[in-house]
Structure formats: C-alpha cells, structure tokens
Design a protein around this motif. Sequence first.
Motif, PDB file in Angstrom:
ATOM      1  N   SER A  33       0.839  -1.193   0.000  1.00 35.64           N
ATOM      2  CA  SER A  33       0.000   0.000   0.000  1.00 35.64           C
ATOM      3  C   SER A  33       0.877   1.247   0.000  1.00 35.64           C
ATOM      4  CB  SER A  33      -0.920   0.022   1.220  1.00 35.64           C
ATOM      5  OG  SER A  33      -1.874  -1.016   1.127  1.00 35.64           O
ATOM      6  N   VAL A  34       0.340   2.313  -0.605  1.00 34.00           N
ATOM      7  CA  VAL A  34       1.051   3.592  -0.672  1.00 34.00           C
ATOM      8  C   VAL A  34       0.206   4.633   0.047  1.00 34.00           C
ATOM      9  CG1 VAL A  34       1.956   5.404  -2.166  1.00 34.00           C
ATOM     10  CG2 VAL A  34       2.172   3.001  -2.846  1.00 34.00           C
ATOM     11  N   ILE A  35       0.766   5.189   1.106  1.00 34.68           N
ATOM     12  CA  ILE A  35       0.101   6.236   1.871  1.00 34.68           C
ATOM     13  C   ILE A  35       0.887   7.523   1.633  1.00 34.68           C
ATOM     14  CG2 ILE A  35      -0.863   6.866   4.099  1.00 34.68           C
ATOM     15  CD1 ILE A  35      -1.678   4.064   3.180  1.00 34.68           C
ATOM     16  N   ALA A  36       0.280   8.503   1.004  1.00 37.41           N
ATOM     17  CA  ALA A  36       0.985   9.729   0.638  1.00 37.41           C
ATOM     18  C   ALA A  36       1.139  10.654   1.842  1.00 37.41           C
ATOM     19  CB  ALA A  36       0.249  10.426  -0.500  1.00 37.41           C
ATOM     20  N   SER A  37       1.503  11.903   1.579  1.00 45.02           N
ATOM     21  CA  SER A  37       1.776  12.860   2.653  1.00 45.02           C
ATOM     22  C   SER A  37       0.498  13.429   3.262  1.00 45.02           C
ATOM     23  CB  SER A  37       2.627  14.008   2.107  1.00 45.02           C
ATOM     24  OG  SER A  37       1.897  14.730   1.132  1.00 45.02           O
ATOM     25  N   HIS A  38       0.620  13.898   4.510  1.00 48.62           N
ATOM     26  CA  HIS A  38      -0.455  14.611   5.209  1.00 48.62           C
ATOM     27  C   HIS A  38      -1.755  13.800   5.261  1.00 48.62           C
ATOM     28  CE1 HIS A  38       2.357  17.834   4.002  1.00 48.62           C
ATOM     29  NE2 HIS A  38       2.006  18.382   5.156  1.00 48.62           N
TER      30      HIS A  38
ATOM     31  N   ALA B 257      -3.412  -0.655  -1.474  1.00 47.51           N
ATOM     32  CA  ALA B 257      -4.176   0.593  -1.433  1.00 47.51           C
ATOM     33  C   ALA B 257      -3.311   1.757  -1.911  1.00 47.51           C
ATOM     34  CB  ALA B 257      -4.686   0.862  -0.022  1.00 47.51           C
ATOM     35  N   LEU B 258      -3.962   2.748  -2.494  1.00 48.70           N
ATOM     36  CA  LEU B 258      -3.299   3.985  -2.898  1.00 48.70           C
ATOM     37  C   LEU B 258      -4.080   5.141  -2.292  1.00 48.70           C
ATOM     38  CD1 LEU B 258      -1.290   5.698  -4.474  1.00 48.70           C
ATOM     39  CD2 LEU B 258      -2.723   5.395  -6.514  1.00 48.70           C
ATOM     40  N   ILE B 259      -3.476   5.809  -1.324  1.00 49.66           N
ATOM     41  CA  ILE B 259      -4.153   6.868  -0.570  1.00 49.66           C
ATOM     42  C   ILE B 259      -3.403   8.169  -0.811  1.00 49.66           C
ATOM     43  CG2 ILE B 259      -4.888   7.630   1.701  1.00 49.66           C
ATOM     44  CD1 ILE B 259      -5.104   4.694   2.499  1.00 49.66           C
ATOM     45  N   HIS B 260      -4.049   9.090  -1.488  1.00 50.21           N
ATOM     46  CA  HIS B 260      -3.420  10.334  -1.917  1.00 50.21           C
ATOM     47  C   HIS B 260      -3.396  11.360  -0.780  1.00 50.21           C
ATOM     48  CE1 HIS B 260      -2.899   9.243  -6.133  1.00 50.21           C
ATOM     49  NE2 HIS B 260      -4.098   8.672  -6.089  1.00 50.21           N
ATOM     50  N   PRO B 261      -2.673  12.494  -0.966  1.00 51.62           N
ATOM     51  CA  PRO B 261      -2.488  13.457   0.126  1.00 51.62           C
ATOM     52  C   PRO B 261      -3.792  14.013   0.684  1.00 51.62           C
ATOM     53  CG  PRO B 261      -0.923  13.900  -1.643  1.00 51.62           C
ATOM     54  CD  PRO B 261      -1.871  12.858  -2.161  1.00 51.62           C
ATOM     55  N   GLY B 262      -3.766  14.247   1.986  1.00 49.94           N
ATOM     56  CA  GLY B 262      -4.866  14.929   2.647  1.00 49.94           C
ATOM     57  C   GLY B 262      -6.054  14.071   3.010  1.00 49.94           C
ATOM     58  N   VAL B 263      -5.985  12.780   2.780  1.00 53.26           N
ATOM     59  CA  VAL B 263      -7.112  11.898   3.104  1.00 53.26           C
ATOM     60  C   VAL B 263      -7.225  11.754   4.619  1.00 53.26           C
ATOM     61  CG1 VAL B 263      -7.934   9.508   2.962  1.00 53.26           C
ATOM     62  CG2 VAL B 263      -7.050  10.656   0.916  1.00 53.26           C
ATOM     63  N   ARG B 264      -8.467  11.662   5.090  1.00 51.09           N
ATOM     64  CA  ARG B 264      -8.739  11.436   6.515  1.00 51.09           C
ATOM     65  C   ARG B 264      -9.595  10.175   6.646  1.00 51.09           C
ATOM     66  NH1 ARG B 264      -5.239  14.658   6.309  1.00 51.09           N
ATOM     67  NH2 ARG B 264      -5.295  16.840   6.966  1.00 51.09           N
ATOM     68  N   ILE B 265      -9.077   9.199   7.353  1.00 47.60           N
ATOM     69  CA  ILE B 265      -9.815   7.950   7.591  1.00 47.60           C
ATOM     70  C   ILE B 265     -10.026   7.842   9.093  1.00 47.60           C
ATOM     71  CG2 ILE B 265      -9.856   5.456   7.277  1.00 47.60           C
ATOM     72  CD1 ILE B 265      -7.888   5.819   4.960  1.00 47.60           C
ATOM     73  N   MET B 266     -11.295   7.889   9.494  1.00 48.64           N
ATOM     74  CA  MET B 266     -11.614   7.928  10.912  1.00 48.64           C
ATOM     75  C   MET B 266     -11.674   6.520  11.503  1.00 48.64           C
ATOM     76  SD  MET B 266     -11.579  11.113  10.732  1.00 48.64           S
ATOM     77  CE  MET B 266     -11.943  11.590  12.421  1.00 48.64           C
ATOM     78  N   ALA B 267     -11.792   6.454  12.818  1.00 48.05           N
ATOM     79  CA  ALA B 267     -11.745   5.183  13.539  1.00 48.05           C
ATOM     80  C   ALA B 267     -12.864   4.243  13.114  1.00 48.05           C
ATOM     81  CB  ALA B 267     -11.831   5.446  15.040  1.00 48.05           C
ATOM     82  N   ASN B 268     -12.592   2.961  13.273  1.00 49.68           N
ATOM     83  CA  ASN B 268     -13.577   1.895  13.015  1.00 49.68           C
ATOM     84  C   ASN B 268     -13.967   1.814  11.543  1.00 49.68           C
ATOM     85  OD1 ASN B 268     -13.709   1.362  15.856  1.00 49.68           O
ATOM     86  ND2 ASN B 268     -15.083   3.121  16.051  1.00 49.68           N
ATOM     87  N   THR B 269     -13.012   2.094  10.663  1.00 52.80           N
ATOM     88  CA  THR B 269     -13.239   1.978   9.225  1.00 52.80           C
ATOM     89  C   THR B 269     -12.486   0.765   8.699  1.00 52.80           C
ATOM     90  OG1 THR B 269     -13.519   4.359   8.912  1.00 52.80           O
ATOM     91  CG2 THR B 269     -12.849   3.092   6.993  1.00 52.80           C
ATOM     92  N   THR B 270     -13.160   0.004   7.843  1.00 49.46           N
ATOM     93  CA  THR B 270     -12.529  -1.132   7.182  1.00 49.46           C
ATOM     94  C   THR B 270     -12.589  -0.918   5.676  1.00 49.46           C
ATOM     95  OG1 THR B 270     -13.171  -2.661   8.948  1.00 49.46           O
ATOM     96  CG2 THR B 270     -12.612  -3.641   6.814  1.00 49.46           C
ATOM     97  N   ILE B 271     -11.448  -0.999   5.019  1.00 47.47           N
ATOM     98  CA  ILE B 271     -11.358  -0.774   3.580  1.00 47.47           C
ATOM     99  C   ILE B 271     -10.671  -1.978   2.956  1.00 47.47           C
ATOM    100  CG2 ILE B 271     -10.400   0.721   1.773  1.00 47.47           C
ATOM    101  CD1 ILE B 271     -10.469   3.021   3.796  1.00 47.47           C
ATOM    102  N   GLY B 272     -11.231  -2.487   1.866  1.00 47.45           N
ATOM    103  CA  GLY B 272     -10.708  -3.682   1.234  1.00 47.45           C
ATOM    104  C   GLY B 272      -9.441  -3.435   0.436  1.00 47.45           C
ATOM    105  N   ALA B 273      -9.076  -4.447  -0.357  1.00 46.15           N
ATOM    106  CA  ALA B 273      -7.841  -4.401  -1.133  1.00 46.15           C
ATOM    107  C   ALA B 273      -7.972  -3.461  -2.330  1.00 46.15           C
ATOM    108  CB  ALA B 273      -7.490  -5.804  -1.626  1.00 46.15           C
TER     109      ALA B 273
END
Length: 363
Positions: free
Chosen positions: A135-140, A153-169
């Motif tokens: 997985s790639v987690i970008a900045s901020h 996973a590919l997560i671009h800058p500035g993303v916010r993932i809050m508690a109790n979240t499940t995300i697949g492949a």
Amino acid sequence: MTYTLAEIAAALGVEVQGDGSIQIDRVSEPATAGSRDLALAMKPDFAEQIGNGAAQAALLWQGADWQSYGLKGAIMMDRPRYGMAQLSAMMDQGQGYAAGIHPTAIIDPTAELGENVSVGPFTLIGAGTVIGANSVIASHVTIAPRVRIGEGALIHPGVRIMANTTIGARAILHGNVVIGGDGFSFVTPEKSAVEQVRSTLGDSSGTRAQAWARIASLGGVEIGDDVEVGANSTIDQGSVRATRVGSGTKIDNLVQVGHNVVIGHDCLLCAQAAVAGSTVIGNNCVLGGKSGVADNIQIGDNVIIGAASAVLSNVPSGRAMLGYPAVKMDTHIETYKALRRLPRLLREFTDLKKTVSKNGLSD
C-alpha cells in the motif's frame, strides 16, 4: 515507459496491424499526436483528425481502414474505449511517491504495516491500525485508530480515515477524501417541525422551536475491494450499524454518502451525487452528476438515475429514472415534451375562446 506497438497490442489481447516495431512513448489526441505517440482515434470523427498530427500509429475501431489515414501501424478493437483501461495503466507514470517510511511520519507502535508499505511526510497512523502489503500512503494523511486497509491501497495526500473503518484491497482514495466522519444525526425532545411537515406534507402548525440533540455515530464504515473514491468526497459512518460500500464501486469527486447507507457492488456515483441516510442502493446502479436520493429509500439493482434527478421514493430494479421528482425516464421525457408544447396550446386555446365569443356561442 516506451513500448513497441506490438507490445501494446499483445497487452490488449489483439493482433497488431502493420509495423509492430513502432516506438510509442505516450498516448495523444489525433490532431496533436507526435511521431512516437499512439493516436486515440476510437471513432471515425476522431480518425479524420489524424492528418493534422504526425502519428504513425493509432488505436482504432474494429474494421477501420487504417492505411487510408496514412498510418504505418494500428491497433483495432471491438470496443477501443475499453482498451483504454489497460492502455492507460501501462502509460501511467504515477505520482512519484517515494518508497519507505518518511522520517516525519508518526506511526503508533501498535499499528501493523505489511511488506513494502510506503508512508509519506507528515502522515499519522493511529493505534491498532492494520495496513496491507504494497500500500502507498501519501503525505499529510490521517488514519485514526482501529482502521483496517487491505493490500495494494493507494491513498493520496490529505485523506482522513476515521476510527472503526474497514477498507478492502486495492482501494484508491483521492485527495481530501474523508471516510468515517460522523453522520448528520440530530433529534429534538418533541416532534420537530421537519417531522410534522413530512408526515402532513406541508403543515408545520403546532410545533415549537427546539434545540437539536446530537446522536453519536457508533457504526463505522465498511468498504469492499477495488473501490475508488474521488477528491473531496465523504462517506459518513453509521449510527449503530456500519455504512457499507460494495466491491468495485466507483465514486466521483464531491460525492456525499450519508450514515447507514448501503451501496451494492459495481455502482457508479458521479460528481456531486448525494445519498441521504439509511438508503439502500442495489448492485450495478448509476447515479448521474448532481443527482440526489432521499433518506430511507430502497433502490433495486441495475437502476440508472439521470443527472440532477431527485429520487424521493423507492425504485424497482432495472429502471431508468429522470427528473424532479424522479420518474420513469420515458414518462419524464413525454411530460417534458408536453410542457414545451404548453405555450402553443395556450395560444390556440385563447384564439379558440375568441372565435367562440365572436360567434355568440359563449355563456
């Protein structure tokens, strides 16, 4: 990122036409294509522009007379636009995110990162979070505690993932997406004006002004595999049960998915679409841009909601809807045609009244 035309054809599962040794560096529109570009001329109107550029090769529709356009080679497909999926993946050079863990990233010691996970500058990963391999987690990026993210996973800058979240492949989350923010849930001590209007279809008498009490969101978010979420879109967590998005669903920019919503697999939600709380949407549905769905609505499988439509009642499977409020698409079109004829009909009616009056037939 240079390929021969033959290599590209093989990747697309078709035979190359003409000179397969042509070197291709990128794809381009026909009119501006250079000699090392693959011109995307997927229908005759586009192919007519090939002569304005310098392309030696093009992606064309099946059966095209490719030599008549002065090309040295071609790739032809029954559905060339579908070929764009594989072709664009081959040509995509990515965003250049660095491998490894940046020293400014803050990762809780109890978080678990799989093999080859990269984490960009100033990213925060909370306690108990699990992130899958490659997985790639970008900045901020902020990933709260108790989050699970699948591999690739590919997560671009500035993303916010809050508690109790499940995300697949293989999820793709674009800039400033927020997953798992609190649902918009408020209640009054007594029956509110909104509830009164809804039950009476307009009468708000007998209600009084009241303060709103917040209902906390406890349900989290569950997202399947191969889901993509566009920039600045939000998916709220459920009140008690999770908000769910099925595998393969693609969500455009500026889309709002409310609390407790359930969206099936392989759906398409276009820009500025909004789904209110506790609505259930089936599989393979499409919501056009700026469309809206009211709360507690049931939408079946294979439903298409036209752009800027507002769905205010349940929709059975297989139906195309359009308008405000949304009705069957053919009914809406028939109604719209009749509406356009109203000025002429009113003029004819006025003329008819004058004729009747002149003939002394009026009351």
